[in-house]
Design a protein around this motif. Structure first.
Motif, PDB file in Angstrom:
ATOM      1  N   GLY A 129      13.153 -18.562 -34.015  1.00  0.00           N
ATOM      2  CA  GLY A 129      13.339 -19.843 -33.351  1.00  0.00           C
ATOM      3  C   GLY A 129      14.257 -19.687 -32.143  1.00  0.00           C
ATOM      4  O   GLY A 129      14.764 -18.594 -31.856  1.00  0.00           O
ATOM      5  N   PRO A 130      14.506 -20.778 -31.425  1.00  0.00           N
ATOM      6  CA  PRO A 130      15.331 -20.704 -30.217  1.00  0.00           C
ATOM      7  C   PRO A 130      16.748 -20.170 -30.474  1.00  0.00           C
ATOM      8  O   PRO A 130      17.243 -19.336 -29.707  1.00  0.00           O
ATOM      9  CB  PRO A 130      15.386 -22.147 -29.720  1.00  0.00           C
ATOM     10  CG  PRO A 130      14.268 -22.853 -30.393  1.00  0.00           C
ATOM     11  CD  PRO A 130      13.964 -22.112 -31.641  1.00  0.00           C
ATOM     12  N   LEU A 131      17.377 -20.630 -31.534  1.00  0.00           N
ATOM     13  CA  LEU A 131      18.723 -20.127 -31.840  1.00  0.00           C
ATOM     14  C   LEU A 131      18.689 -18.659 -32.234  1.00  0.00           C
ATOM     15  O   LEU A 131      19.544 -17.874 -31.832  1.00  0.00           O
ATOM     16  CB  LEU A 131      19.373 -20.939 -32.964  1.00  0.00           C
ATOM     17  CG  LEU A 131      20.169 -22.161 -32.547  1.00  0.00           C
ATOM     18  CD1 LEU A 131      20.674 -22.905 -33.772  1.00  0.00           C
ATOM     19  CD2 LEU A 131      21.312 -21.798 -31.641  1.00  0.00           C
ATOM     20  N   ARG A 133      16.498 -16.437 -31.301  1.00  0.00           N
ATOM     21  CA  ARG A 133      16.241 -15.650 -30.089  1.00  0.00           C
ATOM     22  C   ARG A 133      17.500 -15.532 -29.231  1.00  0.00           C
ATOM     23  O   ARG A 133      17.747 -14.482 -28.631  1.00  0.00           O
ATOM     24  CB  ARG A 133      15.101 -16.264 -29.275  1.00  0.00           C
ATOM     25  CG  ARG A 133      13.743 -16.009 -29.887  1.00  0.00           C
ATOM     26  CD  ARG A 133      12.611 -16.335 -28.927  1.00  0.00           C
ATOM     27  NE  ARG A 133      12.717 -17.642 -28.296  1.00  0.00           N
ATOM     28  CZ  ARG A 133      12.177 -18.767 -28.781  1.00  0.00           C
ATOM     29  NH1 ARG A 133      11.509 -18.730 -29.912  1.00  0.00           N
ATOM     30  NH2 ARG A 133      12.312 -19.896 -28.133  1.00  0.00           N
ATOM     31  N   ALA A 134      18.290 -16.594 -29.174  1.00  0.00           N
ATOM     32  CA  ALA A 134      19.531 -16.549 -28.394  1.00  0.00           C
ATOM     33  C   ALA A 134      20.497 -15.492 -28.935  1.00  0.00           C
ATOM     34  O   ALA A 134      21.282 -14.923 -28.177  1.00  0.00           O
ATOM     35  CB  ALA A 134      20.201 -17.924 -28.388  1.00  0.00           C
TER      36      ALA A 134
END
Length: 179
Positions: A129-131, A133-134
């Motif tokens: 998810g975005p987190l 991936r960050a």
């Protein structure tokens, strides 16, 4: 006197084998997941607590009703307790690749050990998810014929997640051919 008998030190009783409530086999080399997952989970918690706290704070300031203030205090106490448990829960995750199966462990209060035979795997997913991936993380999800036996390994670096996916897929195909 130090408690030693005439023939030397007192014999040490043999160690008891682990019981059914001790699910982590000591004979397995466990791989831990990245501690960066702690930050991902803490950020998720902060987002949730912020939204709920703002709603309760606004409700409390508009109505002046004390239950909103009490609920706000309860949410903040819950957030502190949950932050501590997140750190411990992430450290409890682990996985081990054996010859015929993959072991996945997690849990603090309720400890869970999932054993997924390679021959039973239908497909293996890698998601982020975005987190995640960050923080350069990914999750490997194993799917079997029984929905209840699906296992996941979160908090892996993308390279390790891809390696694990490819290895599990290859082993699954090899074992399925032998059936």
């Amino acid at each position: 006197m130090n408690g030693d008998g005439p023939g030397g030190p007192a014999p040490v009783p043999p160690a008891a084998p682990p019981g059914p409530l001790e699910p982590w086999p000591a004979t397995v080399r466990w791989q831990s997941i990245s501690s960066d997952l702690i930050w991902v989970e803490l950020l998720r918690l902060c987002a949730l607590v912020t939204v709920v706290s703002i709603a309760l704070g606004v409700s409390w300031s508009v109505t002046g009703a004390w239950p909103f203030g009490l609920a706000l205090g309860g949410i903040l106490l819950f957030a502190v307790w949950r932050a501590v448990t997140i750190v411990r829960a992430v450290r409890a995750w682990g996985y081990a690749e054996r010859e015929d199966d993959l072991l996945v462990r997690h849990g603090l209060l309720v400890r869970r050990l999932s054993i997924v035979p390679y021959s039973r795997m239908q497909f293996v997913d890698v998601s982020a998810g975005p987190l995640e991936r960050a923080f350069d993380l990914a999750t490997v999800q194993l799917h079997t014929a029984a929905a209840a036996s699906d296992a996941r390994v979160p908090g892996l670096r993308p390279a390790e997640a891809s390696r694990l996916r490819d290895r599990l897929t290859a082993l699954g195909e090899d074992r399925a051919e032998g059936l």
